[in-house]
Design a protein around this motif. Structure first.
Motif, PDB file in Angstrom:
ATOM      1  N   SER A  84      -6.100  30.375 155.465  1.00  0.00           N
ATOM      2  CA  SER A  84      -7.266  29.526 154.791  1.00  0.00           C
ATOM      3  C   SER A  84      -8.683  30.203 155.290  1.00  0.00           C
ATOM      4  O   SER A  84      -9.242  30.272 156.319  1.00  0.00           O
ATOM      5  CB  SER A  84      -7.378  28.083 155.743  1.00  0.00           C
ATOM      6  N   VAL A 100     -12.516  30.612 155.493  1.00  0.00           N
ATOM      7  CA  VAL A 100     -13.628  29.676 155.503  1.00  0.00           C
ATOM      8  C   VAL A 100     -14.741  30.498 155.250  1.00  0.00           C
ATOM      9  O   VAL A 100     -15.196  31.428 155.841  1.00  0.00           O
ATOM     10  CB  VAL A 100     -13.741  28.749 156.979  1.00  0.00           C
ATOM     11  N   MET A 144     -19.484  24.812 156.945  1.00  0.00           N
ATOM     12  CA  MET A 144     -18.552  25.087 155.678  1.00  0.00           C
ATOM     13  C   MET A 144     -19.206  24.905 154.375  1.00  0.00           C
ATOM     14  O   MET A 144     -19.645  23.838 154.186  1.00  0.00           O
ATOM     15  CB  MET A 144     -17.114  24.643 155.882  1.00  0.00           C
ATOM     16  N   ILE A 181     -13.689  26.742 151.225  1.00  0.00           N
ATOM     17  CA  ILE A 181     -12.252  27.185 151.963  1.00  0.00           C
ATOM     18  C   ILE A 181     -11.599  27.390 151.056  1.00  0.00           C
ATOM     19  O   ILE A 181     -11.238  26.797 149.818  1.00  0.00           O
ATOM     20  CB  ILE A 181     -11.652  25.774 152.648  1.00  0.00           C
TER      21      ILE A 181
END
Length: 114
Positions: free
Chosen positions: A26, A28, A35, A38
């Motif tokens: 994942s 990011v 964030m 993603i």
């Protein structure tokens, strides 16, 4: 849009930084420690979660079958986009731009990219 083009566009945003804080698959992307995207790198086709204005999120979900409520995210404020080729690259870039701008606007001035 393939992974390298997607990653390149995400990293072209001022102050963008990448990390794998959750697991090894994942990716990011953050700005100012928050964030804005993603990428589920193990998915084929790729999936990307993007922050979105709640009203626009509903419009995009109605317009594109590949845009779904954010997987493992706040479904009101995040969309998951399946990069299956059904959404034009320019629209994907606009969604990324919107996500980035929403996050930057929420940052304290001291953390915003110059």
């Amino acid at each position: 849009m393939d992974f390298e083009a997607l990653r390149g566009y995400l990293l072209s945003k001022p102050g963008a930084a990448e990390d794998f804080p959750f697991d090894r698959v994942s990716l990011v992307l953050k700005v100012g420690g928050k964030m804005f995207a993603i990428v589920a790198t193990q998915k084929d086709p790729l999936w990307i979660n993007l922050k979105c204005d709640p009203v626009r999120a509903e419009v995009l979900r109605d317009q594109y079958g590949a845009v779904q409520p954010g997987w493992h995210m706040n479904k009101r404020h995040w969309n998951t986009l399946v990069l299956d080729g059904s959404v034009p690259d320019e629209e994907i870039k606009m969604m990324i731009d919107d996500s980035y701008e929403l996050v930057v606007r929420g940052l304290p001035k001291a953390k915003r990219p110059q």
